[in-house]
Design an enzyme around this catalytic site. Structure first.
Site, PDB file in Angstrom:
ATOM      1  N   LYS A  49       0.712  -1.163   0.046  1.00 28.33           N
ATOM      2  CA  LYS A  49      -0.237   0.372   0.577  1.00 28.33           C
ATOM      3  C   LYS A  49       0.998   1.456   0.055  1.00 28.33           C
ATOM      4  O   LYS A  49       0.837   2.300  -0.627  1.00 28.33           O
ATOM      5  CB  LYS A  49      -1.081   0.032   0.959  1.00 28.33           C
ATOM      6  CG  LYS A  49      -1.914  -0.610   1.490  1.00 28.33           C
ATOM      7  CD  LYS A  49      -2.900  -1.264   2.372  1.00 28.33           C
ATOM      8  CE  LYS A  49      -3.821  -2.716   2.042  1.00 28.33           C
ATOM      9  NZ  LYS A  49      -4.663  -2.964   2.918  1.00 28.33           N
ATOM     10  N   GLN A  93      -4.815  -1.524   9.490  1.00 31.33           N
ATOM     11  CA  GLN A  93      -4.620  -3.013   9.170  1.00 31.33           C
ATOM     12  C   GLN A  93      -4.631  -3.935   9.915  1.00 31.33           C
ATOM     13  O   GLN A  93      -4.410  -4.438  10.568  1.00 31.33           O
ATOM     14  CB  GLN A  93      -2.970  -3.045   8.973  1.00 31.33           C
ATOM     15  CG  GLN A  93      -2.752  -4.887   8.288  1.00 31.33           C
ATOM     16  CD  GLN A  93      -2.975  -4.912   6.056  1.00 31.33           C
ATOM     17  OE1 GLN A  93      -2.772  -3.906   5.603  1.00 31.33           O
ATOM     18  NE2 GLN A  93      -4.111  -5.672   5.953  1.00 31.33           N
ATOM     19  N   ASP A 116     -10.282   3.131   4.189  1.00 32.87           N
ATOM     20  CA  ASP A 116     -10.755   2.132   4.080  1.00 32.87           C
ATOM     21  C   ASP A 116     -12.586   1.762   3.857  1.00 32.87           C
ATOM     22  O   ASP A 116     -12.804   0.885   3.612  1.00 32.87           O
ATOM     23  CB  ASP A 116     -10.440   1.551   4.979  1.00 32.87           C
ATOM     24  CG  ASP A 116      -9.524  -0.450   4.534  1.00 32.87           C
ATOM     25  OD1 ASP A 116      -9.076  -0.213   3.867  1.00 32.87           O
ATOM     26  OD2 ASP A 116      -8.636  -1.340   5.082  1.00 32.87           O
TER      27      ASP A 116
END
Ligand code: NAP
Length: 284
Positions: A49, A93, A116
């Site tokens: 990422k 994460q 996200d």
């Protein structure tokens, strides 16, 4: 002949758009990641990422905490990133190490920085079919992939295996949207009886269970489009949730693992981040 739906080309198209939007915005766009613990797969995903973000011209901020970090400290870090003007998007994460509650950590993210798209506010907007929030990155990436490969969704039966916050549930909602895909959606999960008879109804089959070999050719309708979200390490190899070889004989199109949904997830994270940066810039 089955068509291979690779993520590389549609992901690149999104990343090109993100790079252009960053240039047009004329300000630094920052993505902060929070990684707790030392799960090797999570470390790889976070690295990928960062690399992708840097390539489109984003600034990245890498926060790593040990696995035994107390809940309050993880949440304090998220709150400090909320207050940091150089950060436009925050990604925590998942999964978090045992003992940490991911829900309350994600609840701490400012919805205006929810890269996200997993905050209850962002998910609520998806439920209501309202714009203005970040759309969960993996399901968003799959929708963009279906669109890129011109997969017809309207009136089609879509079966989604999985109902997680991260993938399955928002995936089914996006496919159900009246202003969008307009599919007839069935959610399957671990309590579903006779899974092959359910999946065999699917024109579009999305598999996000984290169970290698869960779907075999007998559970796939001839001509179906199969999107394999699963990432599993088996004998030191990455495999998805579906039996790729046998299903390739039946499906009209299928995603590879790796190289299918994964790149779309990363591209969508970047797209969310630039959209959040634009919204912040507009709000002043
Ligand atoms: P998760 O939170 O563990 O959810 C798994 C879902 O699958 C649950 O809803 C579970 O049902 C269902 N399930 C498990 N076993 C099943 C079975 N035997 N039959 C039918 N349904 C079953 O996982 P997740 O976070 O959604 O991730 C799913 C997979 O996608 C994982 O392999 C993950 O690594 C991968 N993933 C890939 C990407 C990407 O970019 N490619 C992104 C995110 C995740 P219940 O609800 O009944 O427990």
């Amino acid at each position: 002949m089955t068509k291979l739906l690779t993520g590389k080309e549609p992901a690149q198209a999104i990343k090109d758009e993100v790079a252009e939007r960053i240039t047009a915005l004329g300000k630094r766009v920052g993505l902060a990641t929070v990684l707790v613990g030392d799960d090797p797969a999570s470390e790889v995903y976070v690295r990928m990422k960062h690399k992708a973000a840097a390539k489109v011209g984003m600034y990245t901020y890498d926060h790593k905490l040990p696995a035994d970090t107390p809940q309050e400290e993880v949440e304090d870090l998220v709150r400090s990133l909320n207050a940091d003007p150089s950060v436009d998007g925050i990604l925590v994460q998942l999964p978090l190490p045992d003992g940490l509650n991911p829900d309350t950590v994600i609840d701490c993210i400012d919805p205006g920085k929810d890269a996200d798209g997993l905050h209850p506010h962002s998910l609520g907007l998806v439920v209501l079919e309202r714009t203005g929030g970040a759309i969960p990155a993996t399901p968003q990436g799959i929708m963009k992939m279906l669109n890129f490969y011109e997969v017809e969704t309207e009136g089609k039966v879509a079966v989604v295996i999985g109902r997680s916050r991260l993938v399955g549930r928002p995936m089914g909602l996006l496919l159900n949207h009246k202003s969008g895909a307009n599919s007839t959606v069935i959610f399957a999960h671990s309590r579903t009886r006779d899974l092959p008879s359910i999946t065999a109804m699917a024109d579009i089959l999305i598999v996000a269970a984290g169970r290698p070999g869960l779907v075999e050719a007998e559970g796939v309708k001839p001509g179906a489009v199969v999107i394999d979200v699963g990432i599993n390490r088996v004998d030191d190899k990455l495999v998805g949730d579906v039996d790729f070889d046998s299903i390739s004989e039946v499906a009209s199109a299928i995603t590879p693992v790796p190289g299918g949904v994964g790149p779309m997830t990363i591209a969508s994270l970047l797209l969310n981040t630039v959209a959040l940066a634009e919204a912040r810039a507009e709000a002043g």
